[in-house]
Scaffold this motif. Structure first.
Motif, PDB file in Angstrom:
ATOM      1  N   MET B 176      49.563 -12.031  13.831  1.00 51.73           N
ATOM      2  CA  MET B 176      50.920 -12.495  14.022  1.00 51.73           C
ATOM      3  C   MET B 176      51.661 -11.412  14.777  1.00 51.73           C
ATOM      4  O   MET B 176      51.455 -10.228  14.559  1.00 51.73           O
ATOM      5  N   PRO B 179      58.293 -11.138  16.144  1.00 45.87           N
ATOM      6  CA  PRO B 179      58.510 -11.551  14.761  1.00 45.87           C
ATOM      7  C   PRO B 179      57.801 -12.843  14.425  1.00 45.87           C
ATOM      8  O   PRO B 179      58.251 -13.568  13.565  1.00 45.87           O
ATOM      9  N   LEU B 382      41.129 -14.768   2.854  1.00 46.01           N
ATOM     10  CA  LEU B 382      42.571 -14.555   2.713  1.00 46.01           C
ATOM     11  C   LEU B 382      42.754 -13.416   1.718  1.00 46.01           C
ATOM     12  O   LEU B 382      42.340 -13.524   0.559  1.00 46.01           O
ATOM     13  N   SER B 383      43.347 -12.344   2.180  1.00 49.98           N
ATOM     14  CA  SER B 383      43.416 -11.140   1.350  1.00 49.98           C
ATOM     15  C   SER B 383      44.858 -10.742   1.091  1.00 49.98           C
ATOM     16  O   SER B 383      45.782 -11.203   1.772  1.00 49.98           O
ATOM     17  N   ALA B 384      45.041  -9.849   0.125  1.00 54.15           N
ATOM     18  CA  ALA B 384      46.380  -9.316  -0.139  1.00 54.15           C
ATOM     19  C   ALA B 384      46.912  -8.582   1.089  1.00 54.15           C
ATOM     20  O   ALA B 384      48.120  -8.564   1.330  1.00 54.15           O
ATOM     21  N   TYR B 386      46.612  -9.583   4.158  1.00 53.55           N
ATOM     22  CA  TYR B 386      47.250 -10.603   5.002  1.00 53.55           C
ATOM     23  C   TYR B 386      48.704 -10.789   4.585  1.00 53.55           C
ATOM     24  O   TYR B 386      49.603 -10.866   5.417  1.00 53.55           O
ATOM     25  N   ILE B 387      48.929 -10.884   3.275  1.00 50.81           N
ATOM     26  CA  ILE B 387      50.287 -11.069   2.763  1.00 50.81           C
ATOM     27  C   ILE B 387      51.145  -9.870   3.133  1.00 50.81           C
ATOM     28  O   ILE B 387      52.255 -10.015   3.643  1.00 50.81           O
ATOM     29  N   ARG B 388      50.590  -8.691   2.903  1.00 44.85           N
ATOM     30  CA  ARG B 388      51.373  -7.482   3.197  1.00 44.85           C
ATOM     31  C   ARG B 388      51.768  -7.436   4.665  1.00 44.85           C
ATOM     32  O   ARG B 388      52.915  -7.203   5.013  1.00 44.85           O
ATOM     33  N   ASN B 390      52.088  -9.822   6.814  1.00 43.78           N
ATOM     34  CA  ASN B 390      52.976 -10.886   7.284  1.00 43.78           C
ATOM     35  C   ASN B 390      54.256 -11.051   6.493  1.00 43.78           C
ATOM     36  O   ASN B 390      55.203 -11.674   6.973  1.00 43.78           O
ATOM     37  N   ALA B 391      54.303 -10.523   5.275  1.00 40.03           N
ATOM     38  CA  ALA B 391      55.541 -10.634   4.492  1.00 40.03           C
ATOM     39  C   ALA B 391      56.396  -9.391   4.673  1.00 40.03           C
ATOM     40  O   ALA B 391      57.617  -9.483   4.685  1.00 40.03           O
ATOM     41  N   ASP B 392      55.755  -8.252   4.820  1.00 41.04           N
ATOM     42  CA  ASP B 392      56.512  -7.001   4.732  1.00 41.04           C
ATOM     43  C   ASP B 392      56.866  -6.448   6.099  1.00 41.04           C
ATOM     44  O   ASP B 392      57.357  -5.338   6.212  1.00 41.04           O
ATOM     45  N   TYR B 393      56.627  -7.238   7.149  1.00 39.93           N
ATOM     46  CA  TYR B 393      56.781  -6.694   8.488  1.00 39.93           C
ATOM     47  C   TYR B 393      58.163  -6.088   8.732  1.00 39.93           C
ATOM     48  O   TYR B 393      58.310  -5.016   9.272  1.00 39.93           O
ATOM     49  N   ARG B 394      59.206  -6.875   8.306  1.00 37.75           N
ATOM     50  CA  ARG B 394      60.557  -6.397   8.601  1.00 37.75           C
ATOM     51  C   ARG B 394      61.167  -5.581   7.484  1.00 37.75           C
ATOM     52  O   ARG B 394      62.202  -4.985   7.669  1.00 37.75           O
ATOM     53  N   SER B 395      60.530  -5.649   6.286  1.00 37.37           N
ATOM     54  CA  SER B 395      61.237  -5.082   5.136  1.00 37.37           C
ATOM     55  C   SER B 395      60.905  -3.611   4.961  1.00 37.37           C
ATOM     56  O   SER B 395      60.212  -3.021   5.765  1.00 37.37           O
TER      57      SER B 395
END
Lengths: 395, 395
Positions: B176, B179, B382-384, B386-388, B390-395
């Motif tokens: 990804m 943004p 699908l791994s943790a 992947y979440i990190r 794609n979820a934490d990109y901006r934070s």
């Protein structure tokens, strides 16, 4: 009196020993006589034995006397012996009630691929029969749980023409059950009089907007079942016309909350987000767009990260297969527009959306500006905890 | 000589300044003259400006002189100015080559919603033109990267009737991009003679089994593009019949590896798993079943956890919408059967499957036992992580 008392019904929830930890694992709802009943079942082609049996019986006539549910074992992928076991369960309950087997709805949830421990189960049914009373609905709701972190029970009332009707329901979600999959069950009962000829259509409309409008991860189980029974014990003639419509609104609200409770309890989930798609040419279009957005891992991770990542939502809508003109789309979070007329609404709008995304529950709205159809799907975020729960179960 | 030399082509890969960190961001492929060219593009309804333009030009005639790609900015969701910018890019390259604008294929990948920095970009095209040579294909491959962790370039050869043809390709995936979303690009060139009338069908067949048979998370970007050009510089008459078929096999192998490289580089992914579905009544059926299994978060987390969780795979197949009889299904991992004739094959089989799942690459096979159609999709876990990512990109 139990807050979940409903005239015309008795309940039980007991531990039979299917669950080794002593938690309740058999739930029973019994009506005084055979009454109108409707069911909505999984559309999975791989269907558990109890679903095949229960569905067939309701297709013959929309009536039932009792619902028997066991948790801890799904009786799915169990071949011919599984089908026989589901019949034995129904027969055993029917013998207790001195009614026909076809009057019994059977549901199972839990591990798939393992045979039901029939001796344990039948002894448990005997025990449940012994404890039946009007006060035990919450025990029933507890007995249908698998990996749920809380018991899901709701109650609503509506007064129509001077008579007060009560609706009570329980649901269980939408975790994965060792070693397998999400399994949703929902049970709603009422003392209102609903005719055998109306109950099926009424329940289908309700489920379309509730139990069939939630998603955790898109996986549909072999055992999903939602049942609705109406005892008519509160009296009066079967509801029709405006009266039935008012009853339906109350039923819809209660069932909606029961279905949202499942999403609120999603494994690893921390948010309940409504994906509201409007302005579609057909119901199928708005449902497809809402589903595609609600299931997109990129959208779900953005929700988890509280990131106003509008491009992911627009792109998910665009790949849904539904024809749309990007320049006509309007995307909002609650009442804040973030994308319209083909362009981003700027940094100030994005900041306001970010503050909405910090909440636990909010709505993402997409207007297709094509027609007058709309539909909402309730979804949750996708977190690292989801991965941990579902990847690391056996390791 | 560069290992990626192909007669009839020159290449460039430079940094123009679109990427602020100095990484290559403009790639250029130029043929000696206008030659047969085919393209397969995203089916997303929200399409980036360069895709709309390039697709339209190839629909008019299957010929091109050059491909210009920029990374760092996708020129998507940019309204009318984005369309004008894509035209300007093509016109600028055409002016250098003294050819028509319609002979230039334009691709962009990167951030969506932001306008292209046109001065920077046009200066970059001038610089790329100055460095064109036959040795820089790997620089081109590097210049199309976004979040890729490695550069994806492949080479193959085939000798037909005493003449050796070379095929070279590059791809970029399937992370990804801040943004936004997954963006796949693929470029394959050859010195073999392929006629303008054959090239489009040949490339569509190839992409169906390669670039269109991989999935990371199911999200289709606004910019996905796969282009194929044939210079014919190795000589000989256009390939037909058996000769064309042999060439197609080689092209398929190379393109397959390029597309698997994208999955090997998936964000957070650690496994490359082939989902091979056979015995279907139609191609659409086997493709739908394979896709549904490949995208199931429950299947993907089980792959990550190296857990032989066959129920999740059977249930995903069952919810695909394709009619099937559970009792006829056979599920295997590589050559070990785990479920057949409606039942689990036992603990010993499960242990052997677990040891297969410890590998980085393996095949999950599902036979529907209905017909003779088959299809494979390549997916990842699908791994943790992947979440990190794609979820934490901006934070």
């Amino acid at each position: 009196m139990s807050p979940y008392h409903v005239d015309g019904f008795m309940f039980a929830g007991i531990n039979s020993g299917i669950k080794k930890n002593g938690q309740l694992d058999i739930g029973l709802i019994v009506a005084e006589k055979s009454i109108p009943c409707a069911g909505v079942f999984t559309t999975n082609q791989v269907v558990a034995a109890p679903v095949i049996q229960s569905k067939k019986r309701l297709a013959e006539r929309a009536m039932a006397r009792a619902i028997i549910v066991n948790s801890g074992n799904a009786n799915a992928c169990t071949g011919e012996s599984g089908a026989a076991d589901a019949q034995t369960m129904a027969g055993h309950v029917a013998k207790h009630l001195n009614c026909e087997s076809r009057d019994i709805q059977v549901c199972s949830t839990g591990v798939i691929g393992a045979p039901l421990p029939m001796n344990t189960l039948l002894d448990g049914i005997d025990k449940a029969m012994d404890t039946l009373d009007q006060a035990s609905f919450f025990d029933f709701a507890e007995a249908i749980r698998t990996t749920d972190t809380f018991t899901k029970a709701r109650r609503a009332e509506i007064t129509i023409d001077g008579r007060t009707y009560c609706i009570v329901g329980a649901s269980k979600g939408a975790g994965m059950i060792h070693p397998d999959m999400a399994t949703m069950l929902g049970f709603v009962i009422t003392d209102a009089p609903i005719s055998e000829s109306d109950i099926d259509a009424l329940w289908r409309r309700t489920c379309q907007k509730t139990f069939n409008a939630i998603t955790i991860d898109g996986d549909t189980s072999t055992n999903d079942t939602a049942l609705f029974m109406a005892s008519g014990a509160a009296g009066g003639a079967p509801l029709v016309g405006d009266h039935l419509a008012r009853f339906e609104d109350t039923l819809l609200n209660l069932t909606s909350e029961l279905s949202k409770d499942i999403v609120r309890d999603a494994e690893g989930g921390t948010k309940l987000v409504e994906i509201a798609v409007s302005g579609g040419l057909s119901f199928n279009d708005v449902q497809t767009v809402a589903n595609t957005i609600a299931l997109s891992p990129l959208v779900k991770t953005a929700i988890h990260g509280e990131d106003p990542n509008w491009g992911r939502i627009i792109a998910a809508a665009g790949r849904s297969g539904v024809k749309m003109d990007p320049d006509q789309l309007t995307l909002s979070f609650d009442d804040i527009e973030l994308f319209s007329a083909g362009e981003w609404r700027g940094l100030e709008a994005e900041k306001r959306v970010h503050s909405i995304m910090l909440r636990n529950e909010y709505t993402i709205r997409l207007d297709l500006a094509q027609g007058d159809q709309s539909h909402s799907i309730y979804t949750c975020d996708l977190s690292a905890d989801y991965i941990r729960i579902n990847a690391d179960y056996r390791s």
